[in-house]
Enzyme design. Structure first.
Site, PDB file in Angstrom:
ATOM      1  N   LYS A  83       2.467  -5.586  -5.835  1.00 30.48           N
ATOM      2  CA  LYS A  83       2.192  -4.156  -5.995  1.00 30.48           C
ATOM      3  C   LYS A  83       2.845  -3.677  -7.291  1.00 30.48           C
ATOM      4  O   LYS A  83       4.046  -3.905  -7.512  1.00 30.48           O
ATOM      5  CB  LYS A  83       2.813  -3.426  -4.809  1.00 30.48           C
ATOM      6  CG  LYS A  83       2.055  -2.222  -4.323  1.00 30.48           C
ATOM      7  CD  LYS A  83       2.728  -1.763  -3.033  1.00 30.48           C
ATOM      8  CE  LYS A  83       2.089  -0.537  -2.476  1.00 30.48           C
ATOM      9  NZ  LYS A  83       2.903   0.058  -1.422  1.00 30.48           N
TER      10      LYS A  83
HETATM   11  C1  E4P Z   1       1.520   2.328   0.699  1.00 32.11           C
HETATM   12  O1  E4P Z   1       1.194   1.426   0.009  1.00 32.11           O
HETATM   13  C2  E4P Z   1       2.321   3.477   0.233  1.00 32.11           C
HETATM   14  O2  E4P Z   1       3.476   3.028  -0.363  1.00 32.11           O
HETATM   15  C3  E4P Z   1       2.576   4.415   1.371  1.00 32.11           C
HETATM   16  O3  E4P Z   1       1.372   4.581   2.089  1.00 32.11           O
HETATM   17  C4  E4P Z   1       3.188   5.719   0.969  1.00 32.11           C
HETATM   18  O4  E4P Z   1       3.207   6.579   2.077  1.00 32.11           O
HETATM   19  P1  E4P Z   1       4.093   7.906   2.153  1.00 32.11           P
HETATM   20  O5  E4P Z   1       3.535   8.899   1.190  1.00 32.11           O
HETATM   21  O6  E4P Z   1       3.985   8.368   3.564  1.00 32.11           O
HETATM   22  O7  E4P Z   1       5.496   7.492   1.759  1.00 32.11           O
END
Ligand code: E4P
Length: 219
Positions: A83
């Site tokens: 990522k």
């Molecule tokens: C996923 O890849 C993201 O990091 C995550 O969905 C972020 O979610 P949040 O906005 O609830 O922290």
């Protein structure tokens, strides 16, 4: 639509995987912090729990260091997906890693133009954050609609991974729009099973069954 679990909680992942409800997992530095676990150790454990992609995020901000971190992360397991943030350095890293056959999830996407760049850089997944978009006075699902339209216009292979999913309506709308994947906390995924009429139906069937005085013989 594929479901990913947005967590580094291995017990929660196991439970969802056992029921066949998830196709992969996403983590981020905040979720690793919440788990209280060692990053590499917990990522390896998660990769063994699911067959599909497991996103593990680099923390460097410059391309050279992102590549070094990506090199470490991709050795964890074959199903690791690196990522990277949606910055020019992140996109350069995305191109280099995908050219090398590694899956890449470009994260922190908040505009359709950013998603266009992720597709140009060959991303396996782009992660638009709908919940955080909503929090800032925009409509997160409009962003998903725009990205779907643009990717379909040009047949981009990058998969739309709806992230920052907060509730069942985000999931339903993602499926209606035709998002490829959505990632949600385990509690949101489990909440999709809830319906007041299901609960009422179970209560009335249970009450009537008790009145029959019967039991199902267990072999
Ligand atoms: C996923 O890849 C993201 O990091 C995550 O969905 C972020 O979610 P949040 O906005 O609830 O922290």
């Amino acid at each position: 639509m594929k479901f990913f679990a947005d967590t580094a909680d291995t017990a929660a992942i196991s439970e969802l995987a056992e029921a066949g409800l998830i196709d992969g997992v996403t983590t981020n530095p905040s979720l690793i912090h919440k788990s209280g676990r060692d990053f590499l150790e917990v990522t390896k454990e998660i990769c063994a729990l699911v067959d599909g992609p497991v996103s593990a995020e680099v923390v460097a901000l410059d391309h050279a260091q992102m590549m070094r971190e990506g090199e470490t992360l991709r050795k964890i397991a074959d199903n690791v997906c690196i990522k990277v943030p949606l910055t020019i350095d992140g996109l350069k890293t995305c191109r280099a890693l995908t050219n090398d056959g590694t899956m890449v999830n470009v994260t922190l996407c908040f505009s359709a133009n950013q998603a266009l760049l992720a597709a140009k850089a060959g991303a396996t997944f782009v992660s638009p954050f709908v919940g955080r978009h909503d929090d800032n006075g925009f409509d997160g699902m409009d962003l998903i609609r725009d990205i779907r339209l643009i990717y379909d216009n040009y047949d981009f292979a990058t998969e739309i991974l709806v992230a920052s999913v907060r509730h069942a309506t985000h999931v339903l709308e993602s499926a209606r729009i035709g998002a490829d994947v959505m990632t949600a906390p385990p509690a949101v995924i489990k909440s999709l099973a809830n319906h007041v009429l299901t609960e009422k139906g179970i209560a009335s069937f249970t009450a009537d069954w008790e009145k029959t005085g019967q039991s199902i013989p267990i072999a």
